[in-house]
Enzyme design. Structure first.
Site, PDB file in Angstrom:
ATOM      1  N   ASP A   1      -1.468   8.799  -9.360  1.00  0.00           N
ATOM      2  CA  ASP A   1      -2.366   7.730  -9.781  1.00  0.00           C
ATOM      3  C   ASP A   1      -1.929   7.210 -11.150  1.00  0.00           C
ATOM      4  O   ASP A   1      -1.876   7.956 -12.120  1.00  0.00           O
ATOM      5  CB  ASP A   1      -3.805   8.270  -9.903  1.00  0.00           C
ATOM      6  CG  ASP A   1      -4.777   7.170 -10.294  1.00  0.00           C
ATOM      7  OD1 ASP A   1      -5.281   6.480  -9.385  1.00  0.00           O
ATOM      8  OD2 ASP A   1      -5.018   6.979 -11.507  1.00  0.00           O
TER       9      ASP A   1
ATOM     10  N   TYR B   1      -2.013   2.048 -18.443  1.00  0.00           N
ATOM     11  CA  TYR B   1      -1.570   3.351 -18.952  1.00  0.00           C
ATOM     12  C   TYR B   1      -0.201   3.255 -19.630  1.00  0.00           C
ATOM     13  O   TYR B   1       0.211   4.180 -20.334  1.00  0.00           O
ATOM     14  CB  TYR B   1      -1.520   4.414 -17.840  1.00  0.00           C
ATOM     15  CG  TYR B   1      -2.834   4.676 -17.133  1.00  0.00           C
ATOM     16  CD1 TYR B   1      -4.044   4.217 -17.658  1.00  0.00           C
ATOM     17  CD2 TYR B   1      -2.880   5.390 -15.940  1.00  0.00           C
ATOM     18  CE1 TYR B   1      -5.250   4.453 -17.003  1.00  0.00           C
ATOM     19  CE2 TYR B   1      -4.080   5.633 -15.284  1.00  0.00           C
ATOM     20  CZ  TYR B   1      -5.259   5.149 -15.819  1.00  0.00           C
ATOM     21  OH  TYR B   1      -6.444   5.383 -15.167  1.00  0.00           O
TER      22      TYR B   1
ATOM     23  N   LYS C   1      -3.190  -0.010 -10.720  1.00  0.00           N
ATOM     24  CA  LYS C   1      -4.431  -0.792 -10.907  1.00  0.00           C
ATOM     25  C   LYS C   1      -4.177  -2.048 -11.720  1.00  0.00           C
ATOM     26  O   LYS C   1      -3.360  -2.032 -12.659  1.00  0.00           O
ATOM     27  CB  LYS C   1      -5.489   0.071 -11.616  1.00  0.00           C
ATOM     28  CG  LYS C   1      -5.618   1.481 -11.055  1.00  0.00           C
ATOM     29  CD  LYS C   1      -6.731   2.283 -11.695  1.00  0.00           C
ATOM     30  CE  LYS C   1      -6.610   3.765 -11.340  1.00  0.00           C
ATOM     31  NZ  LYS C   1      -5.790   4.549 -12.262  1.00  0.00           N
TER      32      LYS C   1
ATOM     33  N   HIS D   1      -9.220  -2.427 -11.596  1.00  0.00           N
ATOM     34  CA  HIS D   1      -9.511  -1.274 -12.461  1.00  0.00           C
ATOM     35  C   HIS D   1     -10.968  -1.262 -12.922  1.00  0.00           C
ATOM     36  O   HIS D   1     -11.612  -0.214 -12.942  1.00  0.00           O
ATOM     37  CB  HIS D   1      -8.564  -1.301 -13.667  1.00  0.00           C
ATOM     38  CG  HIS D   1      -8.330   0.021 -14.309  1.00  0.00           C
ATOM     39  ND1 HIS D   1      -7.113   0.397 -14.824  1.00  0.00           N
ATOM     40  CD2 HIS D   1      -9.154   1.064 -14.532  1.00  0.00           C
ATOM     41  CE1 HIS D   1      -7.208   1.619 -15.334  1.00  0.00           C
ATOM     42  NE2 HIS D   1      -8.450   2.045 -15.166  1.00  0.00           N
TER      43      HIS D   1
HETATM   44  N1  NDP Z   1     -10.189   4.247 -12.892  1.00  0.00           N
HETATM   45  C1  NDP Z   1     -10.495   4.570 -14.122  1.00  0.00           C
HETATM   46  O1  NDP Z   1     -11.136   3.798 -14.861  1.00  0.00           O
HETATM   47  C2  NDP Z   1     -10.070   5.867 -14.655  1.00  0.00           C
HETATM   48  C3  NDP Z   1      -9.129   6.590 -13.991  1.00  0.00           C
HETATM   49  N2  NDP Z   1      -8.713   7.810 -14.460  1.00  0.00           N
HETATM   50  C4  NDP Z   1      -7.685   8.524 -13.680  1.00  0.00           C
HETATM   51  O2  NDP Z   1      -8.148   9.846 -13.424  1.00  0.00           O
HETATM   52  C5  NDP Z   1      -7.222  10.783 -13.947  1.00  0.00           C
HETATM   53  C6  NDP Z   1      -7.905  12.063 -14.377  1.00  0.00           C
HETATM   54  O3  NDP Z   1      -8.869  11.839 -15.369  1.00  0.00           O
HETATM   55  P1  NDP Z   1      -8.679  12.241 -16.904  1.00  0.00           P
HETATM   56  O4  NDP Z   1      -9.666  11.436 -17.656  1.00  0.00           O
HETATM   57  O5  NDP Z   1      -7.252  12.165 -17.260  1.00  0.00           O
HETATM   58  O6  NDP Z   1      -9.211  13.708 -17.000  1.00  0.00           O
HETATM   59  P2  NDP Z   1      -9.161  15.100 -16.208  1.00  0.00           P
HETATM   60  O7  NDP Z   1     -10.558  15.401 -15.876  1.00  0.00           O
HETATM   61  O8  NDP Z   1      -8.132  15.095 -15.172  1.00  0.00           O
HETATM   62  O9  NDP Z   1      -8.784  16.087 -17.379  1.00  0.00           O
HETATM   63  C7  NDP Z   1      -7.564  16.015 -18.040  1.00  0.00           C
HETATM   64  C8  NDP Z   1      -7.633  16.951 -19.238  1.00  0.00           C
HETATM   65  O10 NDP Z   1      -7.757  18.297 -18.793  1.00  0.00           O
HETATM   66  C9  NDP Z   1      -6.634  19.069 -19.227  1.00  0.00           C
HETATM   67  N3  NDP Z   1      -6.300  19.973 -18.117  1.00  0.00           N
HETATM   68  C10 NDP Z   1      -5.634  19.674 -16.975  1.00  0.00           C
HETATM   69  N4  NDP Z   1      -5.543  20.739 -16.176  1.00  0.00           N
HETATM   70  C11 NDP Z   1      -6.159  21.761 -16.824  1.00  0.00           C
HETATM   71  C12 NDP Z   1      -6.368  23.121 -16.512  1.00  0.00           C
HETATM   72  N5  NDP Z   1      -5.950  23.638 -15.362  1.00  0.00           N
HETATM   73  N6  NDP Z   1      -7.033  23.888 -17.419  1.00  0.00           N
HETATM   74  C13 NDP Z   1      -7.470  23.354 -18.582  1.00  0.00           C
HETATM   75  N7  NDP Z   1      -7.292  22.069 -18.934  1.00  0.00           N
HETATM   76  C14 NDP Z   1      -6.642  21.275 -18.060  1.00  0.00           C
HETATM   77  C15 NDP Z   1      -5.556  18.067 -19.538  1.00  0.00           C
HETATM   78  O11 NDP Z   1      -4.690  18.519 -20.545  1.00  0.00           O
HETATM   79  P3  NDP Z   1      -3.081  18.674 -20.306  1.00  0.00           P
HETATM   80  O12 NDP Z   1      -2.562  17.356 -19.816  1.00  0.00           O
HETATM   81  O13 NDP Z   1      -2.600  19.031 -21.661  1.00  0.00           O
HETATM   82  O14 NDP Z   1      -2.937  19.777 -19.289  1.00  0.00           O
HETATM   83  C16 NDP Z   1      -6.378  16.896 -20.067  1.00  0.00           C
HETATM   84  O15 NDP Z   1      -6.745  17.078 -21.416  1.00  0.00           O
HETATM   85  C17 NDP Z   1      -6.572  10.004 -15.096  1.00  0.00           C
HETATM   86  O16 NDP Z   1      -5.429  10.628 -15.593  1.00  0.00           O
HETATM   87  C18 NDP Z   1      -6.371   8.674 -14.438  1.00  0.00           C
HETATM   88  O17 NDP Z   1      -5.263   8.718 -13.565  1.00  0.00           O
HETATM   89  C19 NDP Z   1      -9.292   8.354 -15.573  1.00  0.00           C
HETATM   90  C20 NDP Z   1     -10.235   7.663 -16.283  1.00  0.00           C
HETATM   91  C21 NDP Z   1     -10.693   6.355 -15.895  1.00  0.00           C
HETATM   92  O1  ISN Z   2      -8.256   4.800 -16.974  1.00  0.00           O
HETATM   93  C1  ISN Z   2      -8.989   4.620 -17.925  1.00  0.00           C
HETATM   94  N1  ISN Z   2      -9.442   5.546 -18.790  1.00  0.00           N
HETATM   95  C2  ISN Z   2     -10.288   4.937 -19.680  1.00  0.00           C
HETATM   96  C3  ISN Z   2     -11.019   5.450 -20.726  1.00  0.00           C
HETATM   97  C4  ISN Z   2     -11.815   4.636 -21.494  1.00  0.00           C
HETATM   98  C5  ISN Z   2     -11.875   3.301 -21.219  1.00  0.00           C
HETATM   99  C6  ISN Z   2     -11.173   2.783 -20.164  1.00  0.00           C
HETATM  100  C7  ISN Z   2     -10.382   3.628 -19.414  1.00  0.00           C
HETATM  101  C8  ISN Z   2      -9.561   3.402 -18.292  1.00  0.00           C
HETATM  102  O2  ISN Z   2      -9.388   2.348 -17.711  1.00  0.00           O
END
Ligand code: NDP
Ligand code: ISN
Length: 292
Positions: free
Chosen positions: A51, A56, A81, A112
């Site tokens: 994803d 990003y 997105k 998005h």
């Molecule tokens: N459509 C939208 O608006 C959005 C989409 N997204 C998508 O969703 C994905 C996931 O959400 P995201 O907000 O990144 O957060 P997550 O809930 O996936 O958490 C990520 C965090 O957790 C840590 N982590 C990962 N695996 C572990 C583990 N096994 N134990 C402890 N800590 C861990 C990572 O650190 P580290 O990398 O150091 O392991 C990072 O700090 C995004 O990356 C993106 O692709 C996210 C937000 C908004």
């Molecule tokens: O993927 C996203 N992660 C975010 C976190 C804060 C605001 C917007 C976004 C995104 O669009």
């Protein structure tokens, strides 16, 4: 009770295409995190779903990682997105994403946010963005986006989108924040009824997550001899959502794709966690966006 296993579950979307239940999230994963190598390593360790998003800033590295993995393109599900500033510029933005990813199609293209301008643009309008969606329909019809969908949509905005006669292709997913402290129960039920999958973003609660300090999550992890992250990812899969945990660390990548069947009593505790402890949303760039 079956123990931890690499998750190879695949769902069939409402357009007939298939999507792996567990994918790799890449928000805040940049060249500094060696995201190219992270994607390559994820694919070599069994991931088949990545994803990303134009915003990003990592589509080029993601594309390089896909290429370096040697995994055949048709085996990989790639989501990207459309960013908010590009609602009036869908085709060019899409082509730019394809070029950066070095792909000739994506598996899933999402709006998005239902917002036609930056979060800080006072003139940006929150809406169902149906005119933008009509452009995505064209990409789907041309086969350049195998599936199309939305992200951060409320039930009201989805109902509004689906009410337009020109909207003839249902979104396959609504990508939204979802985890035990934000189960999105009403939206979950509405989407299920309408055959639209949730892709659960921030399934671990994002960076500095309160979920890693939550006593029930920690207790369930200890009781089942698994990592807290594995509890959260397994819960997401067990409620039939797609889930995209992000990690740039190989050891976490490897463990995050291993899920297990939660015992009923643990599954129920997690289902009720937000009702007991209170909801917690981590992504809230524009609160009005989550109100209809
Ligand atoms: N459509 C939208 O608006 C959005 C989409 N997204 C998508 O969703 C994905 C996931 O959400 P995201 O907000 O990144 O957060 P997550 O809930 O996936 O958490 C990520 C965090 O957790 C840590 N982590 C990962 N695996 C572990 C583990 N096994 N134990 C402890 N800590 C861990 C990572 O650190 P580290 O990398 O150091 O392991 C990072 O700090 C995004 O990356 C993106 O692709 C996210 C937000 C908004
Ligand atoms: O993927 C996203 N992660 C975010 C976190 C804060 C605001 C917007 C976004 C995104 O669009």
């Amino acid at each position: 009770m079956p123990g931890l296993q690499d998750n190879t579950k695949v769902y069939t979307l409402n357009d007939g295409n298939k999507i792996p239940a567990v994918g790799l999230g890449t928000w805040r994963a940049t060249s500094e995190d060696n995201i190219k190598e992270v994607v390559e390593s994820a694919l070599k360790n069994g991931y088949r779903h990545i994803d990303t998003a134009a915003i990003y800033g990592n589509e080029e590295d993601v594309g390089e990682g896909i290429k370096a993995s040697g995994v055949p393109r048709e085996e990989i599900f790639v989501t990207t997105k459309l960013w908010n500033d590009d609602h009036k510029n869908v085709r060019a933005a899409f082509e730019e994403s394809l070029k950066k990813l070095q792909l000739d199609y994506v598996d899933l293209y999402l709006i998005h946010w239902p917002l036609d301008g930056s979060f800080d643009n006072k003139n940006a309008k929150i809406s169902d963005a149906y005119e933008t969606y009509l452009e995505l329909q064209k990409l789907k019809k041309e086969g350049k986006a195998k599936s199309i969908g939305v992200s951060n949509y409320t039930q009201g905005r989805l109902e509004s989108l689906l009410s337009h006669p020109e909207v003839t292709i249902k979104p396959v997913v609504n990508q939204i924040e979802a985890h035990p402290l934000l189960p999105q129960t009403e939206l979950y039920n509405y989407l299920k009824k309408n055959d639209i999958f949730i892709t659960a973003y921030s399934p671990l609660g994002s960076a500095d997550s309160p979920l890693f300090k939550e006593k029930n999550v920690l207790r369930i992890a200890e009781k089942n001899d698994v990592e807290p992250a594995q509890v959260l990812i397994s819960w997401a899969v067990q409620r039939d959502t797609i889930v995209i945990p992000k990690s740039v660390k190989t050891s976490r990548l490897v463990s995050n794709i291993k899920t297990f069947q939660l015992p009923d009593e643990d599954f129920e505790v997690l289902n009720e966690l937000a009702a007991v402890e209170g909801e917690k949303r981590t992504n809230d760039p524009l609160p009005a966006i989550f109100q209809d």
